[in-house]
Design a protein around this motif. Structure first.
Motif, PDB file in Angstrom:
ATOM      1  N   GLN A  11       6.573 -56.187  27.056  1.00 47.67           N
ATOM      2  CA  GLN A  11       7.957 -55.736  27.217  1.00 47.67           C
ATOM      3  C   GLN A  11       8.964 -56.637  26.506  1.00 47.67           C
ATOM      4  O   GLN A  11      10.097 -56.229  26.278  1.00 47.67           O
ATOM      5  N   PHE A  12       8.580 -57.863  26.183  1.00 50.08           N
ATOM      6  CA  PHE A  12       9.551 -58.834  25.693  1.00 50.08           C
ATOM      7  C   PHE A  12       9.791 -58.786  24.184  1.00 50.08           C
ATOM      8  O   PHE A  12      10.936 -58.713  23.761  1.00 50.08           O
ATOM      9  N   ASP A  45      14.316 -51.669  22.338  1.00 53.89           N
ATOM     10  CA  ASP A  45      13.558 -52.392  21.318  1.00 53.89           C
ATOM     11  C   ASP A  45      12.762 -53.545  21.901  1.00 53.89           C
ATOM     12  O   ASP A  45      12.173 -54.322  21.154  1.00 53.89           O
ATOM     13  N   GLY A  46      12.747 -53.709  23.210  1.00 55.78           N
ATOM     14  CA  GLY A  46      12.111 -54.838  23.871  1.00 55.78           C
ATOM     15  C   GLY A  46      13.172 -55.636  24.606  1.00 55.78           C
ATOM     16  O   GLY A  46      14.355 -55.581  24.279  1.00 55.78           O
ATOM     17  N   ARG A  47      12.751 -56.362  25.610  1.00 58.02           N
ATOM     18  CA  ARG A  47      13.709 -57.123  26.424  1.00 58.02           C
ATOM     19  C   ARG A  47      14.328 -58.292  25.661  1.00 58.02           C
ATOM     20  O   ARG A  47      15.460 -58.673  25.916  1.00 58.02           O
ATOM     21  N   VAL A  48      13.559 -58.899  24.776  1.00 60.63           N
ATOM     22  CA  VAL A  48      14.045 -60.013  23.957  1.00 60.63           C
ATOM     23  C   VAL A  48      13.680 -59.674  22.504  1.00 60.63           C
ATOM     24  O   VAL A  48      12.754 -60.247  21.934  1.00 60.63           O
ATOM     25  N   PRO A  49      14.391 -58.723  21.912  1.00 58.48           N
ATOM     26  CA  PRO A  49      13.974 -58.184  20.608  1.00 58.48           C
ATOM     27  C   PRO A  49      14.042 -59.179  19.446  1.00 58.48           C
ATOM     28  O   PRO A  49      13.509 -58.891  18.379  1.00 58.48           O
ATOM     29  N   THR A  71       5.297 -63.476  10.032  1.00 63.06           N
ATOM     30  CA  THR A  71       6.479 -64.253   9.664  1.00 63.06           C
ATOM     31  C   THR A  71       7.423 -64.159  10.848  1.00 63.06           C
ATOM     32  O   THR A  71       7.390 -63.200  11.611  1.00 63.06           O
ATOM     33  N   GLY A  72       8.242 -65.152  11.021  1.00 63.14           N
ATOM     34  CA  GLY A  72       9.227 -65.111  12.097  1.00 63.14           C
ATOM     35  C   GLY A  72       8.689 -65.630  13.416  1.00 63.14           C
ATOM     36  O   GLY A  72       7.805 -66.471  13.466  1.00 63.14           O
ATOM     37  N   CYS A  73       9.226 -65.080  14.470  1.00 63.89           N
ATOM     38  CA  CYS A  73       9.009 -65.565  15.827  1.00 63.89           C
ATOM     39  C   CYS A  73       7.955 -64.709  16.539  1.00 63.89           C
ATOM     40  O   CYS A  73       7.889 -63.505  16.336  1.00 63.89           O
ATOM     41  N   PHE A  74       7.140 -65.348  17.387  1.00 69.68           N
ATOM     42  CA  PHE A  74       6.129 -64.598  18.132  1.00 69.68           C
ATOM     43  C   PHE A  74       6.007 -65.101  19.562  1.00 69.68           C
ATOM     44  O   PHE A  74       6.348 -66.237  19.870  1.00 69.68           O
ATOM     45  N   LEU A  75       5.534 -64.210  20.421  1.00 68.05           N
ATOM     46  CA  LEU A  75       5.219 -64.539  21.809  1.00 68.05           C
ATOM     47  C   LEU A  75       3.712 -64.482  21.949  1.00 68.05           C
ATOM     48  O   LEU A  75       3.070 -63.528  21.495  1.00 68.05           O
ATOM     49  N   PHE A  76       3.161 -65.521  22.544  1.00 66.17           N
ATOM     50  CA  PHE A  76       1.729 -65.590  22.803  1.00 66.17           C
ATOM     51  C   PHE A  76       1.548 -65.838  24.289  1.00 66.17           C
ATOM     52  O   PHE A  76       2.017 -66.838  24.814  1.00 66.17           O
ATOM     53  N   ALA A  77       0.909 -64.905  24.978  1.00 65.08           N
ATOM     54  CA  ALA A  77       0.626 -65.067  26.406  1.00 65.08           C
ATOM     55  C   ALA A  77      -0.850 -65.405  26.553  1.00 65.08           C
ATOM     56  O   ALA A  77      -1.718 -64.649  26.129  1.00 65.08           O
ATOM     57  N   ALA A 128      14.977 -66.897  28.077  1.00 63.16           N
ATOM     58  CA  ALA A 128      15.264 -65.495  28.405  1.00 63.16           C
ATOM     59  C   ALA A 128      14.035 -64.825  29.019  1.00 63.16           C
ATOM     60  O   ALA A 128      14.142 -64.074  30.000  1.00 63.16           O
ATOM     61  N   VAL A 129      12.848 -65.082  28.477  1.00 67.07           N
ATOM     62  CA  VAL A 129      11.608 -64.522  29.049  1.00 67.07           C
ATOM     63  C   VAL A 129      11.440 -65.022  30.480  1.00 67.07           C
ATOM     64  O   VAL A 129      11.154 -64.243  31.400  1.00 67.07           O
ATOM     65  N   HIS A 130      11.618 -66.320  30.685  1.00 67.33           N
ATOM     66  CA  HIS A 130      11.478 -66.918  32.014  1.00 67.33           C
ATOM     67  C   HIS A 130      12.479 -66.296  33.001  1.00 67.33           C
ATOM     68  O   HIS A 130      12.125 -65.967  34.139  1.00 67.33           O
TER      69      HIS A 130
END
Length: 193
Positions: A11-12, A45-49, A71-77, A128-130
């Motif tokens: 979702q993020f 577009d997602g919670r933290v687009p 490229t750019g920013c990524f989220l890894f869970a 913001a995710v937290h």
């Protein structure tokens, strides 16, 4: 539970970055289409687009292969081992160690100022995710995470020179009553004889 965690963190990031993970398009597993439908159902577009991509892998080699193409920013869970403890009421407390990283790729020639900017941006995005996680836990939308689990979180630097990325990692223990349904399953087996 793994699919629930995957879809929760999906979702993020920007929805396009999440949808890009489905490189096959279809699969022999019926859950594949269900997960694609769930991704498509993410609002907006997602919670933290500003987080461009979502990465999932169970090994460092998988992670490196995926991040190399971004490229750019990524989220890894990263969701790890489960600890099950009897809660004294004929059920379990299930605790799982979670690490949620927001990182950004940088070039080989990034200087100190660029690294400060990357650090600042990724910390803001992880915050913001937290905050979303705390709000969701407060509203009872996270069955796998008690609100008190978020009260004892750590945020630590993430620096992976092999990935040419840096950022921040939120580390916490997600604790919930029998999140895997082990006791209910055991009781159903007992009734069978």
């Amino acid at each position: 539970m793994i699919a629930d965690l995957f879809l929760y963190f999906a979702q993020f990031p920007n929805k396009r970055g999440v949808r890009a993970m489905a490189t096959l398009g279809k699969s022999q597993f019926e859950e594949y289409a269900q997960m694609l439908d769930a991704i498509d159902a993410i609002e907006g577009d997602g919670r933290v687009p500003k987080i461009d991509h979502y990465v999932y892998g169970q090994t460092f080699d998988e992670l490196k292969q995926l991040v190399d193409t971004l490229t750019g920013c990524f989220l890894f869970a990263d969701y790890g081992e489960f600890e099950l403890a009897d809660d004294g009421r004929r059920s379990y407390q299930c605790t799982q160690r979670l690490a949620v990283t927001v990182a950004m790729k940088h070039t080989d020639h990034a200087d100190a100022l660029e690294r400060v900017i990357v650090s600042n941006r990724t910390l803001q995005l992880l915050t913001a995710v937290h905050a979303w996680m705390m709000a969701d836990a407060e509203r009872g939308r996270l069955t796998w995470l008690s609100r008190s689990s978020l009260e004892h979180a750590e945020i630590v630097p993430f620096v992976a020179t092999e990935l040419k990325a840096s950022g921040w990692t939120l580390m916490l223990n997600a604790t919930a009553p029998d999140a895997l349904g082990t006791h209910a399953l055991k009781r159903s087996f007992e009734r069978l004889g």
